[in-house]
Design a protein around this motif. Structure first.
Motif, PDB file in Angstrom:
ATOM      1  N   LYS A 232      -4.582   4.712  -7.443  1.00 53.77           N
ATOM      2  CA  LYS A 232      -3.426   4.933  -8.317  1.00 53.77           C
ATOM      3  C   LYS A 232      -3.843   4.786  -9.780  1.00 53.77           C
ATOM      4  O   LYS A 232      -3.449   5.579 -10.645  1.00 53.77           O
ATOM      5  CB  LYS A 232      -2.316   3.931  -7.984  1.00 53.77           C
ATOM      6  N   CYS A 233      -4.645   3.769 -10.063  1.00 51.29           N
ATOM      7  CA  CYS A 233      -5.095   3.532 -11.438  1.00 51.29           C
ATOM      8  C   CYS A 233      -5.903   4.709 -11.976  1.00 51.29           C
ATOM      9  O   CYS A 233      -5.788   5.071 -13.147  1.00 51.29           O
ATOM     10  CB  CYS A 233      -5.950   2.270 -11.499  1.00 51.29           C
TER      11      CYS A 233
ATOM     12  N   HIS B 259      -3.822  -4.630  -9.255  1.00 51.85           N
ATOM     13  CA  HIS B 259      -5.241  -4.472  -8.921  1.00 51.85           C
ATOM     14  C   HIS B 259      -6.073  -5.568  -9.584  1.00 51.85           C
ATOM     15  O   HIS B 259      -7.014  -6.105  -8.982  1.00 51.85           O
ATOM     16  CB  HIS B 259      -5.739  -3.094  -9.368  1.00 51.85           C
TER      17      HIS B 259
ATOM     18  N   GLU C 294       0.841  -1.197   0.000  1.00 51.01           N
ATOM     19  CA  GLU C 294       0.000   0.000   0.000  1.00 51.01           C
ATOM     20  C   GLU C 294       0.878   1.250   0.000  1.00 51.01           C
ATOM     21  O   GLU C 294       0.624   2.212  -0.744  1.00 51.01           O
ATOM     22  CB  GLU C 294      -0.909   0.002   1.229  1.00 51.01           C
TER      23      GLU C 294
ATOM     24  N   PHE D 254       6.205   3.646  -8.636  1.00 48.66           N
ATOM     25  CA  PHE D 254       5.108   2.700  -8.841  1.00 48.66           C
ATOM     26  C   PHE D 254       4.140   3.311  -9.847  1.00 48.66           C
ATOM     27  O   PHE D 254       3.346   4.186  -9.518  1.00 48.66           O
ATOM     28  CB  PHE D 254       4.399   2.432  -7.500  1.00 48.66           C
TER      29      PHE D 254
ATOM     30  N   GLN E  13       1.227   3.682 -13.026  1.00 42.23           N
ATOM     31  CA  GLN E  13      -0.188   3.351 -13.165  1.00 42.23           C
ATOM     32  C   GLN E  13      -0.381   1.944 -13.707  1.00 42.23           C
ATOM     33  O   GLN E  13      -1.262   1.206 -13.252  1.00 42.23           O
ATOM     34  CB  GLN E  13      -0.866   4.367 -14.085  1.00 42.23           C
TER      35      GLN E  13
ATOM     36  N   THR F 278       2.470   1.855  -3.480  1.00 43.02           N
ATOM     37  CA  THR F 278       1.610   2.415  -4.524  1.00 43.02           C
ATOM     38  C   THR F 278       1.623   3.932  -4.533  1.00 43.02           C
ATOM     39  O   THR F 278       1.296   4.555  -5.553  1.00 43.02           O
ATOM     40  CB  THR F 278       0.151   1.939  -4.353  1.00 43.02           C
ATOM     41  N   GLN F 279       1.997   4.542  -3.418  1.00 41.96           N
ATOM     42  CA  GLN F 279       1.980   6.003  -3.311  1.00 41.96           C
ATOM     43  C   GLN F 279       3.299   6.639  -3.762  1.00 41.96           C
ATOM     44  O   GLN F 279       3.438   7.863  -3.724  1.00 41.96           O
ATOM     45  CB  GLN F 279       1.686   6.396  -1.864  1.00 41.96           C
TER      46      GLN F 279
ATOM     47  N   HIS G 264       1.666  -0.580 -13.424  1.00 39.17           N
ATOM     48  CA  HIS G 264       2.011  -1.545 -12.384  1.00 39.17           C
ATOM     49  C   HIS G 264       0.831  -1.721 -11.424  1.00 39.17           C
ATOM     50  O   HIS G 264       0.484  -2.840 -11.028  1.00 39.17           O
ATOM     51  CB  HIS G 264       3.244  -1.081 -11.595  1.00 39.17           C
ATOM     52  N   ALA G 265       0.222  -0.600 -11.068  1.00 39.76           N
ATOM     53  CA  ALA G 265      -0.936  -0.648 -10.175  1.00 39.76           C
ATOM     54  C   ALA G 265      -2.090  -1.400 -10.826  1.00 39.76           C
ATOM     55  O   ALA G 265      -2.785  -2.195 -10.178  1.00 39.76           O
ATOM     56  CB  ALA G 265      -1.375   0.770  -9.807  1.00 39.76           C
TER      57      ALA G 265
ATOM     58  N   LEU H 295      -4.578   0.743  -4.765  1.00 37.21           N
ATOM     59  CA  LEU H 295      -4.275   0.422  -6.163  1.00 37.21           C
ATOM     60  C   LEU H 295      -5.296   1.059  -7.100  1.00 37.21           C
ATOM     61  O   LEU H 295      -4.943   1.599  -8.153  1.00 37.21           O
ATOM     62  CB  LEU H 295      -4.262  -1.096  -6.358  1.00 37.21           C
TER      63      LEU H 295
END
Length: 580
Positions: A575-576, A548, A531, A539, A541, A534-535, A543-544, A572
């Motif tokens: 992030k997407c 996800h 988590e 990392f 988009q 992801t921020q 990859h997220a 995730l």
């Protein structure tokens, strides 16, 4: 010859197509046994002063008839295209090489310069290849651009003879300053297997001029596929690659995507019925993200690909500007998976791009998966013993180590620095105490990561994140170490980062892998670490999106961490949706 037979032949020949330099007897169904039976046909050939193309397809030609036709061809020095497929139906296999030697010898006597030779659908076996061996080696084939030998039953022996002939043709033509530049090679349904494929790979690599390669249904497994992949990298003008109905598995697929990464002109990829499976599909998605700029068609049907991996492929394919068709039929999506795939394509206004999913195999049973993995191990071991020695004569440029994870890299130097002793001690046996003692050296963990070795990276990440606790100093140290590792592994090429993530997913139990890979019992702290990841800027988009897709569709694997699983999924998803 009976008068009725003569009348029938005259009527058939009246339907002969004669164009500007073309003479075609296609599909007349003529049974040509001897010289008398081809008198009219020979006369037509002799009277065609500027003959450039001769089509005998769909008739049956005996030895004596072939000799008579050959005699007429000895003066046809302008002949360039021979369409001689399906012309020995009902003949003894022993007759065919003799007939082919007569016809080929005539072309050599004439001094013809062929650009296209089609002998498909003639079940002549290895001996038939011997019948055209001298022709292929001769100056008559120095300008050959298209060679079609589909469904000829060449076998391993015929494949080797063919490869040697092409290599000799390239050698002799190069000596004259005009090297053989074959563009189209078609040899499906020939039982070439690994040895035949490896032999031909050497010829393909040497020529480097191929634009289309069609070798479906040849009994080739990953050993032969890896050799062909190495050869493909040396053919930068490739547009169409068709290896349908061979057996890639993970090793072959990862070698092939490594080759595809370097090819910029590929328009059609057909790896249907090739047992690509999930890890191979994800690796191909990684190449789709970065390369294959003009790809139009992708066939990964009947590859034992599950829902989440299929979605990852579809998402990457939909971003290709020229993509027209994606075929994922016959995989293991299940009813809900098929619907999710259709919905994803519709949401991107790409529904017309998706081929039918009518033959989907349904979601795989877990017991069946375990049995398949054990079978793969046994089969690959025996394949290695049988075929490895036949595929080891590539150029020095390709003297490379193909690691078990499929990423091809130069052999590592034995003098490679191993890093500070404290870092190595931590990686070999991680503990909170050792991690805290590293201090500023935690960032040097990045130097110990090799993007070409996803297993090592995934193991290191899981070990580091397993040390997570809410104690502030420990949490900060774990995040710092994890960031160092992920910054290196996710900043590599998309192919390498996808291979790392797919290996991580296998170890986490979210993805079915090939072979025996120990799954790690997950703890909530590991998901909290992801988590946090992801921020971070490293990392991305996509990859997220990959993670996800799997975390959303494999809730059972994270049952022990249900609360943190929802936090990770939310992070995730954010992030997407928000990363630009």
């Amino acid at each position: 010859m009976a008068s009725d037979d003569i009348a029938q032949l005259v009527e058939a020949l009246s339907k002969t197509h004669v164009g500007d330099g073309d003479l075609s007897f296609k599909g007349l169904g003529l049974k040509l046994d001897n010289a008398a039976s081809v008198e009219e046909l020979v006369r037509d050939i002799e009277h065609h002063q500027s003959l450039r193309a001769l089509c005998l397809e769909g008739n049956t030609v005996g030895v004596d008839a072939a000799r008579a036709i050959a005699k007429a061809l000895e003066s046809k020095d302008l002949l360039q295209r021979c369409y001689w497929s399906d012309m020995f139906t009902g003949r003894l296999r022993s007759e065919i090489p003799t007939a082919l030697r007569s016809l080929g010898g005539a072309l050599m006597i004439a001094g013809a310069r062929l650009t296209e030779l089609d002998l498909s659908d003639n079940a002549f076996g290895p001996d038939g290849v011997k019948g055209i061996e001298q022709l292929l080696k001769s100056p008559t084939c120095h300008n050959l651009r298209e060679l079609k030998l589909n469904n000829c039953g060449m076998g391993i022996g015929g494949g080797k003879i063919l490869a040697d002939a092409l290599i000799e043709c390239h050698r002799s033509s190069s000596a004259l300053g005009e090297p053989l530049k074959l563009r189209v090679f078609i040899a499906g349904r020939n039982r070439l297997e690994n040895e035949g494929a490896c032999a031909l790979a050497k010829a393909f690599q040497l020529m480097g001029s191929l634009e289309e390669v069609h070798m479906p249904q040849n009994g080739i497994n990953y050993t032969g596929v890896m050799a062909l992949a190495s050869a493909m990298r040396h053919n930068p003008e490739l547009r169409i690659i068709n290896f349908n109905d061979n057996t890639f598995t993970k090793k072959g697929m990862l070698a092939m995507v490594q080759a595809l990464k370097q090819l910029r002109n590929v328009e059609v990829i057909n790896f249907g019925d090739c047992l690509v499976r999930c890890e191979g599909a994800i690796a191909l998605a990684g190449v789709l993200r970065d390369g294959l700029p003009v790809l139009k068609e992708l066939n990964l049907s009947f590859g034992e690909i599950t829902e989440a991996a299929a979605l990852v492929v579809a998402q990457a394919a939909m971003e290709k500007p020229h993509m027209e068709k994606v075929d994922l039929n016959g995989n293991c999506l299940g009813e809900e998976g098929c619907e999710a795939l259709r919905e994803a394509m519709e949401n991107m206004d790409k529904a017309d791009m998706l081929a039918s999913l009518s033959d989907d195999e349904g979601e795989p049973d877990e017991d069946d998966e375990e049995e398949e993995e054990d079978d793969d191990d046994d089969n690959e071991s025996s394949d290695d013993d049988d075929a490895t020695d036949n595929c080891n004569e590539l150029s020095e440029e390709d003297d490379e180590t193909v690691k078990e994870n499929g990423i091809i890299t130069k052999e590592e130097s034995p003098e490679k620095a191993r890093g500070p002793a404290e870092v190595m001690a931590f990686l070999s046996c991680p503990s909170v105490e050792k991690l805290l003692q590293l201090g500023d050296m935690r960032t040097t963990l990045q130097q110990q990561m090799d993007a070409s070795d996803p297993h090592k990276g995934a193991d290191a990440l899981l070990k580091i994140t397993s040390l997570y606790s809410e104690e502030p100093e420990t949490r900060a140290a774990v995040f710092e170490a994890m960031d160092a590792v992920l910054m290196k592994l996710l900043s590599a090429s998309t192919l390498q980062s996808y291979c790392f993530l797919s290996t991580l997913l296998v170890k986490m139990g979210l993805l079915k892998g090939e072979g025996k890979m120990k799954k790690v019992p997950l703890v909530p702290g590991q998901l909290l670490c992801l988590e946090h990841a992801t921020q971070q800027k490293y990392f991305s988009q996509h990859h997220a999106s990959l993670l996800h897709t799997f975390t959303s569709r494999n809730s059972g694997a994270l049952k022990s961490c249900s609360a943190t699983r929802e936090r990770l999924r939310a992070a995730l998803e954010k992030k997407c949706n928000n990363d630009h």
